[in-house]
Write a protein that holds these residues in place. Sequence first.
Motif, PDB file in Angstrom:
ATOM      1  N   ILE A   1      19.102   6.970  11.611  1.00  0.00           N
ATOM      2  CA  ILE A   1      17.940   6.741  12.729  1.00  0.00           C
ATOM      3  C   ILE A   1      17.745   5.140  12.586  1.00  0.00           C
ATOM      4  O   ILE A   1      17.459   4.620  11.492  1.00  0.00           O
ATOM      5  CB  ILE A   1      16.764   7.531  12.262  1.00  0.00           C
ATOM      6  CG1 ILE A   1      16.932   8.990  12.374  1.00  0.00           C
ATOM      7  CG2 ILE A   1      15.653   7.223  13.219  1.00  0.00           C
ATOM      8  CD1 ILE A   1      15.958   9.813  11.932  1.00  0.00           C
ATOM      9  N   ALA A   2      17.895   4.466  13.411  1.00  0.00           N
ATOM     10  CA  ALA A   2      17.832   2.854  13.379  1.00  0.00           C
ATOM     11  C   ALA A   2      16.053   2.873  13.652  1.00  0.00           C
ATOM     12  O   ALA A   2      15.498   3.471  14.361  1.00  0.00           O
ATOM     13  CB  ALA A   2      18.288   2.414  14.773  1.00  0.00           C
TER      14      ALA A   2
ATOM     15  N   GLY B   1       4.686   4.303   8.388  1.00  0.00           N
ATOM     16  CA  GLY B   1       4.831   5.013   9.466  1.00  0.00           C
ATOM     17  C   GLY B   1       6.313   5.640   9.761  1.00  0.00           C
ATOM     18  O   GLY B   1       7.143   5.318   8.914  1.00  0.00           O
ATOM     19  N   PRO B   2       6.434   6.472  10.445  1.00  0.00           N
ATOM     20  CA  PRO B   2       7.760   7.011  10.667  1.00  0.00           C
ATOM     21  C   PRO B   2       8.866   5.843  11.153  1.00  0.00           C
ATOM     22  O   PRO B   2       8.337   5.098  11.712  1.00  0.00           O
ATOM     23  CB  PRO B   2       7.756   8.100  11.630  1.00  0.00           C
ATOM     24  CG  PRO B   2       6.321   7.594  12.552  1.00  0.00           C
ATOM     25  CD  PRO B   2       5.343   7.173  11.648  1.00  0.00           C
ATOM     26  N   PRO B   3      10.175   6.223  11.042  1.00  0.00           N
ATOM     27  CA  PRO B   3      11.077   5.293  11.379  1.00  0.00           C
ATOM     28  C   PRO B   3      11.068   4.957  13.002  1.00  0.00           C
ATOM     29  O   PRO B   3      11.465   3.912  13.387  1.00  0.00           O
ATOM     30  CB  PRO B   3      12.367   5.820  10.668  1.00  0.00           C
ATOM     31  CG  PRO B   3      12.007   7.194  10.541  1.00  0.00           C
ATOM     32  CD  PRO B   3      10.771   7.406  10.437  1.00  0.00           C
TER      33      PRO B   3
ATOM     34  N   HIS C   1      -1.212  13.767  13.497  1.00  0.00           N
ATOM     35  CA  HIS C   1      -2.380  14.283  12.798  1.00  0.00           C
ATOM     36  C   HIS C   1      -2.659  13.361  11.691  1.00  0.00           C
ATOM     37  O   HIS C   1      -3.575  13.858  10.923  1.00  0.00           O
ATOM     38  CB  HIS C   1      -1.906  15.784  12.160  1.00  0.00           C
ATOM     39  CG  HIS C   1      -1.242  16.647  13.243  1.00  0.00           C
ATOM     40  ND1 HIS C   1      -2.049  17.269  14.371  1.00  0.00           N
ATOM     41  CD2 HIS C   1      -0.109  17.098  13.441  1.00  0.00           C
ATOM     42  CE1 HIS C   1      -1.436  17.999  14.977  1.00  0.00           C
ATOM     43  NE2 HIS C   1      -0.061  18.029  14.632  1.00  0.00           N
ATOM     44  N   GLY C   2      -2.389  11.871  11.940  1.00  0.00           N
ATOM     45  CA  GLY C   2      -2.780  11.397  10.838  1.00  0.00           C
ATOM     46  C   GLY C   2      -1.872  10.773   9.587  1.00  0.00           C
ATOM     47  O   GLY C   2      -0.796  11.480   9.675  1.00  0.00           O
ATOM     48  N   TRP C   3      -2.335   9.728   9.031  1.00  0.00           N
ATOM     49  CA  TRP C   3      -1.323   9.143   7.900  1.00  0.00           C
ATOM     50  C   TRP C   3      -1.090  10.142   6.857  1.00  0.00           C
ATOM     51  O   TRP C   3       0.109  10.183   6.332  1.00  0.00           O
ATOM     52  CB  TRP C   3      -1.662   7.919   7.571  1.00  0.00           C
ATOM     53  CG  TRP C   3      -0.630   7.277   6.633  1.00  0.00           C
ATOM     54  CD1 TRP C   3       0.454   6.545   6.776  1.00  0.00           C
ATOM     55  CD2 TRP C   3      -0.949   7.230   5.116  1.00  0.00           C
ATOM     56  NE1 TRP C   3       0.734   6.105   5.763  1.00  0.00           N
ATOM     57  CE2 TRP C   3       0.037   6.383   4.727  1.00  0.00           C
ATOM     58  CE3 TRP C   3      -1.969   7.760   4.282  1.00  0.00           C
ATOM     59  CZ2 TRP C   3       0.177   6.638   3.357  1.00  0.00           C
ATOM     60  CZ3 TRP C   3      -1.925   7.739   2.982  1.00  0.00           C
ATOM     61  CH2 TRP C   3      -0.609   6.925   2.578  1.00  0.00           C
ATOM     62  N   LEU C   4      -2.228  10.736   6.502  1.00  0.00           N
ATOM     63  CA  LEU C   4      -1.968  11.636   5.167  1.00  0.00           C
ATOM     64  C   LEU C   4      -1.060  12.842   5.560  1.00  0.00           C
ATOM     65  O   LEU C   4      -0.403  13.103   4.634  1.00  0.00           O
ATOM     66  CB  LEU C   4      -3.490  12.026   4.977  1.00  0.00           C
ATOM     67  CG  LEU C   4      -3.468  12.919   3.515  1.00  0.00           C
ATOM     68  CD1 LEU C   4      -3.169  12.115   2.233  1.00  0.00           C
ATOM     69  CD2 LEU C   4      -4.903  13.406   3.182  1.00  0.00           C
TER      70      LEU C   4
ATOM     71  N   GLY D   1       8.307   9.557  18.281  1.00  0.00           N
ATOM     72  CA  GLY D   1       8.807  10.985  19.077  1.00  0.00           C
ATOM     73  C   GLY D   1       9.518  11.824  18.012  1.00  0.00           C
ATOM     74  O   GLY D   1      10.180  12.767  18.368  1.00  0.00           O
ATOM     75  N   LEU D   2       9.444  11.624  16.588  1.00  0.00           N
ATOM     76  CA  LEU D   2      10.072  12.391  15.835  1.00  0.00           C
ATOM     77  C   LEU D   2       9.399  13.695  15.776  1.00  0.00           C
ATOM     78  O   LEU D   2       8.188  13.576  15.692  1.00  0.00           O
ATOM     79  CB  LEU D   2      10.530  11.954  14.410  1.00  0.00           C
ATOM     80  CG  LEU D   2      11.439  10.604  14.432  1.00  0.00           C
ATOM     81  CD1 LEU D   2      11.468  10.144  12.939  1.00  0.00           C
ATOM     82  CD2 LEU D   2      12.716  11.121  14.855  1.00  0.00           C
ATOM     83  N   PRO D   3      10.092  14.871  15.791  1.00  0.00           N
ATOM     84  CA  PRO D   3       9.420  16.071  15.589  1.00  0.00           C
ATOM     85  C   PRO D   3       8.416  16.466  14.247  1.00  0.00           C
ATOM     86  O   PRO D   3       7.210  16.911  14.355  1.00  0.00           O
ATOM     87  CB  PRO D   3      10.126  17.271  15.722  1.00  0.00           C
ATOM     88  CG  PRO D   3      11.551  16.519  15.487  1.00  0.00           C
ATOM     89  CD  PRO D   3      11.330  14.984  15.751  1.00  0.00           C
ATOM     90  N   PHE D   4       8.977  16.018  13.242  1.00  0.00           N
ATOM     91  CA  PHE D   4       8.399  16.446  12.005  1.00  0.00           C
ATOM     92  C   PHE D   4       7.921  15.147  11.198  1.00  0.00           C
ATOM     93  O   PHE D   4       6.659  15.219  10.903  1.00  0.00           O
ATOM     94  CB  PHE D   4       9.514  17.083  10.903  1.00  0.00           C
ATOM     95  CG  PHE D   4       9.083  17.327   9.801  1.00  0.00           C
ATOM     96  CD1 PHE D   4       8.118  18.745   9.668  1.00  0.00           C
ATOM     97  CD2 PHE D   4       9.103  16.846   8.541  1.00  0.00           C
ATOM     98  CE1 PHE D   4       7.511  19.161   8.673  1.00  0.00           C
ATOM     99  CE2 PHE D   4       8.493  17.278   7.262  1.00  0.00           C
ATOM    100  CZ  PHE D   4       7.894  18.357   7.399  1.00  0.00           C
ATOM    101  N   LEU D   5       8.504  14.149  11.450  1.00  0.00           N
ATOM    102  CA  LEU D   5       7.886  12.721  10.698  1.00  0.00           C
ATOM    103  C   LEU D   5       7.108  12.147  11.822  1.00  0.00           C
ATOM    104  O   LEU D   5       7.686  11.302  12.648  1.00  0.00           O
ATOM    105  CB  LEU D   5       9.044  12.099   9.948  1.00  0.00           C
ATOM    106  CG  LEU D   5       9.360  12.422   8.839  1.00  0.00           C
ATOM    107  CD1 LEU D   5      10.563  11.466   8.462  1.00  0.00           C
ATOM    108  CD2 LEU D   5       8.505  12.503   7.999  1.00  0.00           C
TER     109      LEU D   5
END
Length: 132
Positions: free
Chosen positions: A2-3, A79-81, A92-95, A84-88
């Motif tokens: 994932i770029a 944060g996520p790479p 619902h917040g950073w935690l 729009g990623l479904p799991f990452l």
Amino acid sequence: LIATSSSLNVWIITIQYFLYHIAISVFALRLLTDKEMKWRVPDVVNCFKFLLVMMFFAFYINSIVYDGVSNINFMYVVGPPQKGLPFLNKDHGWLVYIVHYAFLVVTCVVLCYLKAIIDTIKEKKAPELTLK
């Protein structure tokens, strides 16, 4: 695979990122195919310890190099790479994101060591079967 968004600015950086990751993947596959590595259950614990230290190190690195303007995301602890990623995601917040990230890491490590874990369980059950 994932770029990240930081690789979208200059195409040469994107190529560099992918070449580095290809080199790391080829090296890992080379280690696996050499049959020199012994997958043992105690190594799982060491792997988790190392990953926990690396997570805190990543927090530290991100806080050092953050200048208030650029988006530093070493080891994706900020944060996520990608969006729009479904799991990452940080819907619902950073935690919750960090818990999902940790769950994903633990799952991947356990899957890598699954054969060693199953073999250890079989070895512990084998003496019980021979006594009966």
